[in-house]
Scaffold this active site. Structure first.
Site, short mmCIF file in Angstrom:
data_model
loop_
_atom_site.label_atom_id
_atom_site.label_comp_id
_atom_site.label_asym_id
_atom_site.label_seq_id
_atom_site.Cartn_x
_atom_site.Cartn_y
_atom_site.Cartn_z
CG ASP A 212 -2.05 0.97 1.14
OD1 ASP A 212 -1.90 2.00 0.48
OD2 ASP A 212 -3.12 0.70 1.73
CD GLN A 213 0.16 6.42 1.00
OE1 GLN A 213 -0.99 6.07 1.20
NE2 GLN A 213 0.69 7.45 1.64
CB CYS B 46 -6.81 2.62 -0.63
SG CYS B 46 -5.39 3.26 0.29
CG HIS C 67 -9.73 0.30 1.59
ND1 HIS C 67 -8.77 1.28 1.71
CD2 HIS C 67 -10.88 0.86 2.06
CE1 HIS C 67 -9.31 2.36 2.22
NE2 HIS C 67 -10.60 2.14 2.43
CG ASP D 50 -2.83 0.90 -2.86
OD1 ASP D 50 -1.64 1.24 -2.72
OD2 ASP D 50 -3.67 1.03 -1.94
CG HIS D 51 -2.05 4.70 -3.87
ND1 HIS D 51 -1.30 5.23 -2.85
CD2 HIS D 51 -3.13 4.11 -3.28
CE1 HIS D 51 -1.89 5.00 -1.69
NE2 HIS D 51 -3.00 4.31 -1.92
#
Length: 558
Positions: free
Chosen positions: A54-55, A94, A147, A345-346
């Site tokens: 994540d991130q 997300c 999520h 996701d990013h």
């Protein structure tokens, strides 16, 4: 396990297989009343592990040229497979990013243009990656962050061991019945001395730029928990079925709290100052300096240095835990028949141009890692030049598994790229899906020119000039951005300026090229309900939505 022999009759599997060994076989033939001899080829359907963090920025791995962060095991995965230097998240937060991951859809199809909780996933997206694999005979397991809504929605998995982290919406909706929405916290509180513990005891926020080491034994960290659960699952899985395992780490998303050793590894590192472009003053009146949860504004140098130490420490921690899982697969003799896909996701702006966190189309936020590794296969192109996106994960995994790709999927398998089966799409061609106000399955005209897409369209709602949308198109070499509220346009030559320091929007020599890229964006936005395009031109000031009308209608039906 299936056997294909040299005896005339061959037992074929339901999908493409991998040779895992040979066996000398003696067979008695009743008709001829004699013994025959041969070598049997032992085969299995390929297992697939999808690792999503994540991130995590696309440049936060050693093999990408980052001289600060250490990711030896991800580098090893990339070296044995392929790593895509132009991989993006088209909706870089997300929720919408994970919709693309699970469905293989572009935002034009899945209808999620921003961050919004409470959309019933099972109603909006009946066709998913784990669901298709399960129907094809795979055992499907998810561990970690999902999520989605409802939080316990399995989106097609046989089972989910859930840890979404600290989600304000979910905690409110559940009435703080945390056991109903999380499996990690009840597990943590069953550990010795942890009866009243919480992941947030150290006080570092879930969206904060502040960083500090983890305050509990390392084996209790959520990152370790994901792998502990995965190793435990290997003992319990059905050995007669191939598996699809989704390992979803909450980190390096805040809280920036790696174990002490990982934090210390970067505290004294020579971390470069963040790049600040010559265009940042365009947004100066919107900055909030020194806000620990701010999305645009300066931070004190020491605060950012600790943040990067926490961020890179979290990535190195994940890297080591991935190797821990690899060692477990080796113990189970599964490495030779298990493919890996790794992505995020990013990204995270980490102070680039005074931006933090995500949502924007700049490289730090939208550029993500994308690695594919298949045992026994050496790819022709290990660093393909084409632009790829999260929508390509689902068709790639289905391709690895030998499963047909549903018509709902917009993405493409990247395997032909790494195997040298695709040529570059000509620069003047485009891939655009029109008629985007339709729900999935509705009428749309899809234009796919060239062997591979020539660019991707990205977007996300953002609070800058009020509530607006940042729209962008890129092929990984050039990027055109448009802020829908103010009408501000930007153009970057990523080959010469990968950190987006110099906005070329007003350069006379670039006007013809900029006009071409502007027209590409117009083509994507024509027909949108927001009326971003009027009379064939971009029109600023439109009211924006986080979701398409058909998605908003699903909420109204609840």
């Amino acid at each position: 396990m299936l056997i294909s022999s040299a005896f005339g009759a061959t037992f074929l599997p339901a999908a493409p297989t991998t040779v895992i060994g040979y066996r000398y076989v003696v067979q008695y033939e009743h008709i001829s009343n004699r013994l025959t001899y041969g070598v049997a080829v032992l085969t299995e359907r390929m297992n697939v592990v999808l690792i999503c963090v994540d991130q995590m920025r696309g440049d936060a791995m050693s093999h990408t040229g980052n001289s600060v962060v250490h990711t030896p095991f991800l580098d090893k995965m990339a070296d044995s497979g392929a790593s895509f230097p132009h991989a993006y998240s088209a909706t870089p937060t997300c929720i919408p990013a994970r919709v693309a991951l699970f469905t293989g859809m572009s935002q034009e199809s899945h209808g999620r243009y921003g961050y919004r909780e409470g959309i019933p996933f099972h109603k909006a997206y009946p066709v998913t990656l784990p669901g298709v694999l399960r129907e094809a005979g795979y055992q499907t397991q998810a561990i970690g962050k999902m999520h989605v809504y409802p939080e316990r929605s399995r989106v097609g998995f046989d089972d989910v061991r859930l840890h979404d982290g600290f989600l304000h919406f979910a905690r409110r909706e559940s009435g703080r019945n945390l056991q109903a929405i999380d499996d990690y916290l009840p597990w943590l509180r069953r550990q010795p001395g942890m009866g009243n513990a919480a992941e947030t005891d150290h006080g570092v926020g879930c969206n904060s730029i502040l960083a500090r080491p983890w305050d509990k034994p390392e084996q209790y960290h959520p990152t370790n928990w994901v792998i502990s659960e995965a190793v435990d699952w290997l003992y319990r899985r059905d050995p007669t079925q191939p598996f699809f395992l989704y390992l979803s780490f909450h980190r390096p998303h805040a809280p920036l709290d790696p174990p002490q050793w990982a934090f210390d590894q970067y505290r004294s590192a020579n971390i470069p100052d963040p790049p600040v472009g010559d265009w940042v003053e365009k947004f100066a009146k919107h900055r909030h300096d020194f806000d620990p949860e701010g999305m645009f504004g300066a931070q004190r140098p020491d605060v950012r240095q600790r943040a990067v130490a926490g961020y890179y420490g979290s990535i190195t921690h994940i890297d080591h835990q991935i190797n821990r899982f690899m060692e477990a697969l080796s113990d189970f003799d599964l490495l030779k028949n298990t493919a890996f896909v790794f992505t995020s996701d990013h990204g995270d702006m980490l102070g680039d141009h005074n931006f933090y966190r995500k949502s924007v189309g700049y490289e730090g936020s939208a550029h993500v890692p994308f690695i594919v590794s298949i045992p026994g296969e050496r790819f022709v192109h290990q660093r393909p030049d084409q632009v790829v996106e999260l929508r390509d994960v689902m068709p790639t995994i289905l391709d690895i598994a030998g499963v047909d790709i549903p018509d709902t999927v917009d993405g493409k398998s990247v395997l032909p790229l790494v195997r040298g089966e695709y040529e570059e799409a000509p620069a003047a061609e485009t891939s655009v899906k029109h008629g985007t106000s339709a729900a999935p399955g509705g009428e749309s005209e899809e234009i796919r020119a060239g062997a591979w897409r020539s660019e991707i369209h990205g977007e996300h709602t953002y609070v800058m000039q009020g509530f607006e949308s940042l729209q962008w198109v890129t092929d990984g070499h050039r990027k055109f951005l448009w802020w829908s509220g103010s009408g501000i346009e930007q153009f970057f030559n990523l080959d010469e300026d990968p950190q987006e320091l110099h906005d070329l929007i007003d350069h006379a020599d670039c006007q013809a090229e900029i006009a071409q890229w502007r027209e590409r964006l117009v083509a994507y936005l024509a027909g949108r309900e927001e009326e971003f395009v009027k009379n064939g031109k971009l029109s600023k000031g439109a009211s924006v939505h986080s979701d398409a009308a058909w998605v908003r209608a699903l909420v109204d039906e609840q």
